[in-house]
Design a protein around this motif. Structure first.
Motif, PDB file in Angstrom:
ATOM      1  N   MET A 221      57.351  48.447  43.281  1.00 33.07           N
ATOM      2  CA  MET A 221      56.232  47.869  44.019  1.00 33.07           C
ATOM      3  C   MET A 221      56.352  46.372  44.205  1.00 33.07           C
ATOM      4  O   MET A 221      55.913  45.825  45.192  1.00 33.07           O
ATOM      5  CB  MET A 221      54.932  48.221  43.332  1.00 33.07           C
ATOM      6  CG  MET A 221      54.539  49.622  43.703  1.00 33.07           C
ATOM      7  SD  MET A 221      53.092  50.106  42.891  1.00 33.07           S
ATOM      8  CE  MET A 221      53.692  50.136  41.248  1.00 33.07           C
ATOM      9  N   ALA A 225      56.143  44.422  47.698  1.00 30.25           N
ATOM     10  CA  ALA A 225      55.322  43.225  47.857  1.00 30.25           C
ATOM     11  C   ALA A 225      56.166  42.059  48.366  1.00 30.25           C
ATOM     12  O   ALA A 225      55.714  41.265  49.181  1.00 30.25           O
ATOM     13  CB  ALA A 225      54.661  42.869  46.530  1.00 30.25           C
ATOM     14  N   ILE A 248      47.008  45.145  50.347  1.00 30.87           N
ATOM     15  CA  ILE A 248      47.275  46.303  49.483  1.00 30.87           C
ATOM     16  C   ILE A 248      47.455  45.863  48.032  1.00 30.87           C
ATOM     17  O   ILE A 248      46.962  46.516  47.109  1.00 30.87           O
ATOM     18  CB  ILE A 248      48.541  47.059  49.966  1.00 30.87           C
ATOM     19  CG1 ILE A 248      48.291  47.728  51.313  1.00 30.87           C
ATOM     20  CG2 ILE A 248      49.008  48.083  48.925  1.00 30.87           C
ATOM     21  CD1 ILE A 248      47.496  49.010  51.291  1.00 30.87           C
ATOM     22  N   PHE A 249      48.136  44.745  47.821  1.00 29.39           N
ATOM     23  CA  PHE A 249      48.450  44.366  46.443  1.00 29.39           C
ATOM     24  C   PHE A 249      47.422  43.446  45.789  1.00 29.39           C
ATOM     25  O   PHE A 249      47.501  43.188  44.593  1.00 29.39           O
ATOM     26  CB  PHE A 249      49.854  43.761  46.367  1.00 29.39           C
ATOM     27  CG  PHE A 249      50.929  44.789  46.574  1.00 29.39           C
ATOM     28  CD1 PHE A 249      51.132  45.789  45.627  1.00 29.39           C
ATOM     29  CD2 PHE A 249      51.695  44.799  47.718  1.00 29.39           C
ATOM     30  CE1 PHE A 249      52.085  46.767  45.827  1.00 29.39           C
ATOM     31  CE2 PHE A 249      52.661  45.770  47.935  1.00 29.39           C
ATOM     32  CZ  PHE A 249      52.853  46.756  46.976  1.00 29.39           C
ATOM     33  N   THR A 250      46.483  42.908  46.567  1.00 29.86           N
ATOM     34  CA  THR A 250      45.426  42.134  45.910  1.00 29.86           C
ATOM     35  C   THR A 250      44.095  42.867  45.956  1.00 29.86           C
ATOM     36  O   THR A 250      43.300  42.758  45.033  1.00 29.86           O
ATOM     37  CB  THR A 250      45.225  40.740  46.547  1.00 29.86           C
ATOM     38  OG1 THR A 250      44.914  40.906  47.928  1.00 29.86           O
ATOM     39  CG2 THR A 250      46.462  39.889  46.390  1.00 29.86           C
ATOM     40  N   ASN A 251      43.867  43.613  47.030  1.00 28.92           N
ATOM     41  CA  ASN A 251      42.547  44.219  47.187  1.00 28.92           C
ATOM     42  C   ASN A 251      42.615  45.539  47.940  1.00 28.92           C
ATOM     43  O   ASN A 251      42.112  45.646  49.055  1.00 28.92           O
ATOM     44  CB  ASN A 251      41.659  43.207  47.943  1.00 28.92           C
ATOM     45  CG  ASN A 251      40.197  43.588  47.871  1.00 28.92           C
ATOM     46  OD1 ASN A 251      39.797  44.421  47.048  1.00 28.92           O
ATOM     47  ND2 ASN A 251      39.395  43.007  48.731  1.00 28.92           N
ATOM     48  N   PRO A 252      43.246  46.561  47.329  1.00 23.74           N
ATOM     49  CA  PRO A 252      43.355  47.843  48.027  1.00 23.74           C
ATOM     50  C   PRO A 252      41.977  48.472  48.200  1.00 23.74           C
ATOM     51  O   PRO A 252      41.090  48.268  47.377  1.00 23.74           O
ATOM     52  CB  PRO A 252      44.220  48.676  47.086  1.00 23.74           C
ATOM     53  CG  PRO A 252      44.054  48.065  45.751  1.00 23.74           C
ATOM     54  CD  PRO A 252      43.810  46.604  45.976  1.00 23.74           C
ATOM     55  N   HIS A 258      44.640  51.830  44.268  1.00 24.31           N
ATOM     56  CA  HIS A 258      44.436  50.911  43.153  1.00 24.31           C
ATOM     57  C   HIS A 258      45.020  51.479  41.867  1.00 24.31           C
ATOM     58  O   HIS A 258      45.725  50.793  41.132  1.00 24.31           O
ATOM     59  CB  HIS A 258      42.944  50.611  42.996  1.00 24.31           C
ATOM     60  CG  HIS A 258      42.676  49.489  42.044  1.00 24.31           C
ATOM     61  ND1 HIS A 258      42.549  49.692  40.692  1.00 24.31           N
ATOM     62  CD2 HIS A 258      42.564  48.166  42.239  1.00 24.31           C
ATOM     63  CE1 HIS A 258      42.355  48.528  40.102  1.00 24.31           C
ATOM     64  NE2 HIS A 258      42.361  47.592  41.012  1.00 24.31           N
ATOM     65  N   ILE A 261      49.013  51.369  42.040  1.00 19.40           N
ATOM     66  CA  ILE A 261      49.709  50.078  41.951  1.00 19.40           C
ATOM     67  C   ILE A 261      49.394  49.315  40.669  1.00 19.40           C
ATOM     68  O   ILE A 261      50.144  48.441  40.282  1.00 19.40           O
ATOM     69  CB  ILE A 261      49.465  49.174  43.183  1.00 19.40           C
ATOM     70  CG1 ILE A 261      48.013  48.765  43.299  1.00 19.40           C
ATOM     71  CG2 ILE A 261      49.946  49.829  44.452  1.00 19.40           C
ATOM     72  CD1 ILE A 261      47.793  47.785  44.427  1.00 19.40           C
ATOM     73  N   THR A 262      48.289  49.676  40.005  1.00 20.12           N
ATOM     74  CA  THR A 262      48.012  48.987  38.745  1.00 20.12           C
ATOM     75  C   THR A 262      48.472  49.810  37.542  1.00 20.12           C
ATOM     76  O   THR A 262      48.254  49.415  36.402  1.00 20.12           O
ATOM     77  CB  THR A 262      46.506  48.680  38.579  1.00 20.12           C
ATOM     78  OG1 THR A 262      45.782  49.910  38.610  1.00 20.12           O
ATOM     79  CG2 THR A 262      46.006  47.755  39.665  1.00 20.12           C
TER      80      THR A 262
ATOM     81  N   ALA B  79      46.532  43.950  42.274  1.00 17.77           N
ATOM     82  CA  ALA B  79      45.180  44.284  42.696  1.00 17.77           C
ATOM     83  C   ALA B  79      44.119  43.825  41.690  1.00 17.77           C
ATOM     84  O   ALA B  79      44.093  42.653  41.320  1.00 17.77           O
ATOM     85  CB  ALA B  79      45.079  45.782  42.972  1.00 17.77           C
ATOM     86  N   ASP B  81      43.756  44.110  38.522  1.00 16.22           N
ATOM     87  CA  ASP B  81      44.283  43.470  37.316  1.00 16.22           C
ATOM     88  C   ASP B  81      44.698  42.028  37.608  1.00 16.22           C
ATOM     89  O   ASP B  81      44.446  41.125  36.816  1.00 16.22           O
ATOM     90  CB  ASP B  81      45.508  44.232  36.792  1.00 16.22           C
ATOM     91  CG  ASP B  81      45.155  45.655  36.394  1.00 16.22           C
ATOM     92  OD1 ASP B  81      43.984  45.892  36.056  1.00 16.22           O
ATOM     93  OD2 ASP B  81      46.055  46.508  36.435  1.00 16.22           O
ATOM     94  N   ARG B  83      43.520  40.083  39.960  1.00 19.99           N
ATOM     95  CA  ARG B  83      42.317  39.263  40.159  1.00 19.99           C
ATOM     96  C   ARG B  83      41.681  38.935  38.812  1.00 19.99           C
ATOM     97  O   ARG B  83      41.246  37.809  38.562  1.00 19.99           O
ATOM     98  CB  ARG B  83      41.313  40.007  41.046  1.00 19.99           C
ATOM     99  CG  ARG B  83      41.878  40.423  42.394  1.00 19.99           C
ATOM    100  CD  ARG B  83      40.774  40.632  43.401  1.00 19.99           C
ATOM    101  NE  ARG B  83      39.839  41.692  43.027  1.00 19.99           N
ATOM    102  CZ  ARG B  83      39.943  42.953  43.430  1.00 19.99           C
ATOM    103  NH1 ARG B  83      40.922  43.328  44.221  1.00 19.99           N
ATOM    104  NH2 ARG B  83      39.055  43.846  43.057  1.00 19.99           N
TER     105      ARG B  83
END
Lengths: 266, 248
Positions: A221, A225, A248-252, A258, A261-262, B79, B81, B83
Motif C-alpha cells: 500500500m 500511495a 484514499i490514504f488519509t480519509n477513505p 479504512h 489500509i489500516t 487514514a 491512524d 490522522r
C-alpha cells in the motif's frame, strides 16, 4: 546519453476516460469473480488497484487487454472501452490490442534470448521495424525510457536472463514499451525486487506516466500511495471505492477501505 | 475505528499515545488552574509550584513526539491512524504552549503578590474560570471523540475574547487614573492576554479533533471576539503628571 522525457512539471495533464469499464462481471466457470465493476481510468495517470488476495484486482487488470481470453472457463460480461472503442467487439484483433495495452508481470520473465532480441521481438512481429539501424533505434530508445540503457549498452548480445532481478524487470518494461503501447498494465511489478530496484521501478513509473496510462496492481500500500494518482480498492469481487490516492490514504469513505489500509481487515 | 488492528501491539501503541495526551491535558489544565488561583490569592508559593511543574509538560511533549515519530516510522500509519498520530503531535504542542502561558502567569503572580492589590485583578478569576471550562470541554471531547462538545467549546472562545477586550479597557482606564498602577496593571494585562491565548490553543485542539474524526479541517472561520487590537481609551481629563510634579 540519457533519453529525456518531456519536463515533468509541464506534463501534468490527465486525459479523462482513457479506459471505461461499465458493469463488468467476470466468471470463472460458475464462480463469479467480479461483480458489476464500473471504473473510469484517466490517461497519463497511474491508477493503483489494491485489495486483499482474491479480491479480483488482477482479474480486472487482465480484462483490460483480454488476457482472460486465454483461460477457457473465463467469461467476461459488460463493456470495456479503450478510447471509446469496445475492446470485446468481434472486430478487435487481440494481438493488436495487446500491443496497445502492454503488460508487465510479477516475476520478471525475459525471453531466453539476448537483451537486444528481447526488445526487438515485439517490433519485429508487429512489423514496426526489421533489422538494421531502424531496429537499433527502437531498442536503444526503449532501453533508455526504461532507464536501463547505460547499464546494458555494452552487452546487448548477452542473454537477458543474466541480468539482476531489477534489471530484468526494467528489461520487461522496455520490451513492453518497444511496441509503442498506450497503456501499460503492471501486476505486482516489484514484489520480487529489493527496495533499491523497487525505487528504480517506481521512479520509472513516475516518468512513464508522461506518455502512457499505467494501471498497477500492488499489495504494497505504501507503493500504491507513492506511485499512483488514483487508487481503487477491491474487495470480494467488488470495487468498493475509487478516489484520488491522497483521499484514499488519509480519509477513505468506506469502512471496508479504512479497515484494509489500516490493517484492521478481517 | 471500531475494529482492532490485526497486529495487536499497534492498537496498544495507539492507545498509549492517546493516554499520554489525556494525561498531559490533565496536567496543563491543573497548571492553568493553579496559576489563576495564585493570582487571585496573591500566593507566591503556589505560583512557584506552577513554574516548577512546567518541566513536566515539556517532558510529556518530548515523550509524545518521540512515540509519534517512532510510530510514523515503524507502522507507516494510514487514514484514521495517520490522522490520529499526526494530531497527537499538534495537540502536544498546543498543550505545551498552554503550559508556558500558565508559567508566565505564575511569574507575574509572584510580582503582583509583592505589590499593593489593584482593582481589575478581580476580572482575572472570571477569565480563568471560562478558560478552564473551555479546556475541560475540549479535552473531554478528545477523550470521548465528541465532536459536538468540541465545537460548542470552540464557539465559547468568543466569550473569552469579549471578556479579554472588556478587561483590557478596564485596565487601561485604571492606569490612566493613577500612574502608580501602571506596573501592576501591565502585569494584569499580560496575564489576561495569556489566558486569552490559552483559549486560542484550546480551540486549536478542538479543530485538530475535528480533523481526526471527520478527515478534513473545520471549514468555517472561528468567531473572533477579541477587538482589543483596535481599542482606544482616551483620558477623561488632562494628564495628572503636572499636578503630581508640583506636589513633590
Amino acid at each position: 546519453m540519457r533519453f529525456e522525457l518531456s519536463d515533468r512539471s509541464s506534463g501534468d495533464r490527465a486525459t479523462p476516460g482513457k479506459i471505461t469499464a461499465r458493469a463488468v462481471d467476470v466468471y470463472y466457470g460458475a464462480k463469479r469473480a467480479l461483480h458489476n465493476i464500473t471504473l473510469n481510468i484517466d490517461g497519463n495517470r497511474v491508477t493503483a488497484l489494491i485489495g486483499p488476495s482474491g479480491c479480483g484486482k488482477s482479474t480486472f487488470l487482465r480484462c483490460l487487454n483480454r488476457m482472460n481470453d486465454t483461460i477457457d472457463i473465463c467469461r467476461v460480461h459488460g463493456q470495456i472501452e479503450l478510447d471509446g472503442e469496445d475492446i470485446y467487439a468481434k472486430t478487435i484483433d487481440t494481438v493488436q490490442l495487446r500491443a496497445r495495452v502492454g503488460m508487465v508481470f510479477q516475476k520478471p520473465n525475459p525471453f531466453p534470448k539476448s537483451i537486444y532480441d528481447n526488445i526487438a521481438y515485439g517490433p519485429r512481429i508487429h512489423g514496426l521495424a526489421q533489422r538494421g539501424p531502424e531496429m537499433d533505434e527502437i531498442v536503444q530508445s526503449s532501453l533508455e525510457r526504461a532507464g536501463l540503457w547505460n547499464e546494458v549498452k555494452d552487452r546487448l548480445k548477452e542473454p537477458g536472463t543474466g541480468l539482476s532481478g531489477g534489471q530484468q524487470q526494467r528489461l520487461c518494461i522496455a520490451r513492453a514499451i518497444a511496441v509503442s503501447p498506450e497503456v501499460i498494465l503492471m501486476d505486482e511489478p516489484c514484489s520480487a525486487l529489493d527496495p533499491i530496484a523497487t525505487a528504480h521501478i517506481e521512479e520509472l513509473i513516475d516518468e512513464l506516466r508522461e506518455n502512457y496510462t499505467i494501471i498497477i496492481v500492488t499489495h504494497n500500500m505504501q507503493q500504491a500511495a507513492r506511485v499512483s494518482q488514483k487508487t481503487a480498492f477491491f474487495h470480494l469481487g467488488e470495487m468498493v471505492e475509487c478516489n484520488d490516492t491522497e483521499e484514499i490514504f488519509t480519509n477513505p469513505r468506506d469502512e471496508r477501505t479504512h479497515g484494509y489500509i489500516t490493517g484492521r481487515y478481517g | 475505528m471500531s475494529k482492532e488492528h490485526i497486529v495487536r501491539s499497534y492498537s496498544e501503541e495507539l492507545r498509549r499515545l492517546t493516554t499520554l495526551i489525556t494525561q498531559m491535558g490533565g496536567v496543563a489544565e491543573a497548571q492553568v488552574d493553579t496559576a489563576v488561583r495564585a493570582v487571585a490569592r496573591r500566593d507566591a508559593d503556589l505560583a512557584a509550584l506552577v513554574i516548577k511543574s512546567d518541566e513536566r509538560l515539556d517532558q510529556y511533549e518530548r515523550d509524545i513526539d518521540a512515540e509519534a515519530i517512532r510510530m510514523l516510522a515503524l507502522r507507516q500509519p494510514m487514514a484514521g491512524d495517520l490522522r490520529e498520530i499526526v494530531s497527537t503531535l499538534k495537540i502536544a504542542a498546543d498543550l505545551e504552549r498552554i503550559g508556558d502561558y500558565a508559567a508566565n502567569i505564575a511569574k507575574r503572580a509572584m510580582v503582583l503578590a509583592q505589590m499593593p492589590p489593584v482593582r481589575p485583578a478581580g476580572g482575572i478569576p472570571r477569565m480563568g474560570k471560562l478558560v478552564q471550562e473551555i479546556m475541560k470541554d475540549v479535552l473531554d471531547a478528545y477523550i470521548d471523540r465528541n465532536l459536538d462538545k468540541a465545537i460548542a467549546a470552540w464557539r465559547r472562545d468568543e466569550e473569552l475574547d469579549d471578556l479579554y477586550t472588556s478587561l483590557f479597557r478596564e485596565v487601561l482606564t485604571y492606569m490612566m487614573e493613577d500612574p502608580r498602577n501602571i506596573t501592576a496593571c501591565t502585569h494584569l494585562l499580560f496575564i489576561a492576554k495569556n489566558l486569552e491565548r490559552v483559549g486560542d490553543h484550546a480551540t486549536n485542539i478542538a479543530e485538530t479533533l475535528h480533523f481526526v474524526v471527520v478527515g478534513h479541517s473545520l471549514k468555517t472561520a472561528r468567531p473572533k471576539g477579541d477587538t482589543s487590537s483596535f481599542a482606544v481609551v482616551t483620558p477623561q481629563c488632562g494628564p495628572p503628571a503636572a499636578s503630581d510634579q508640583e506636589e513633590t
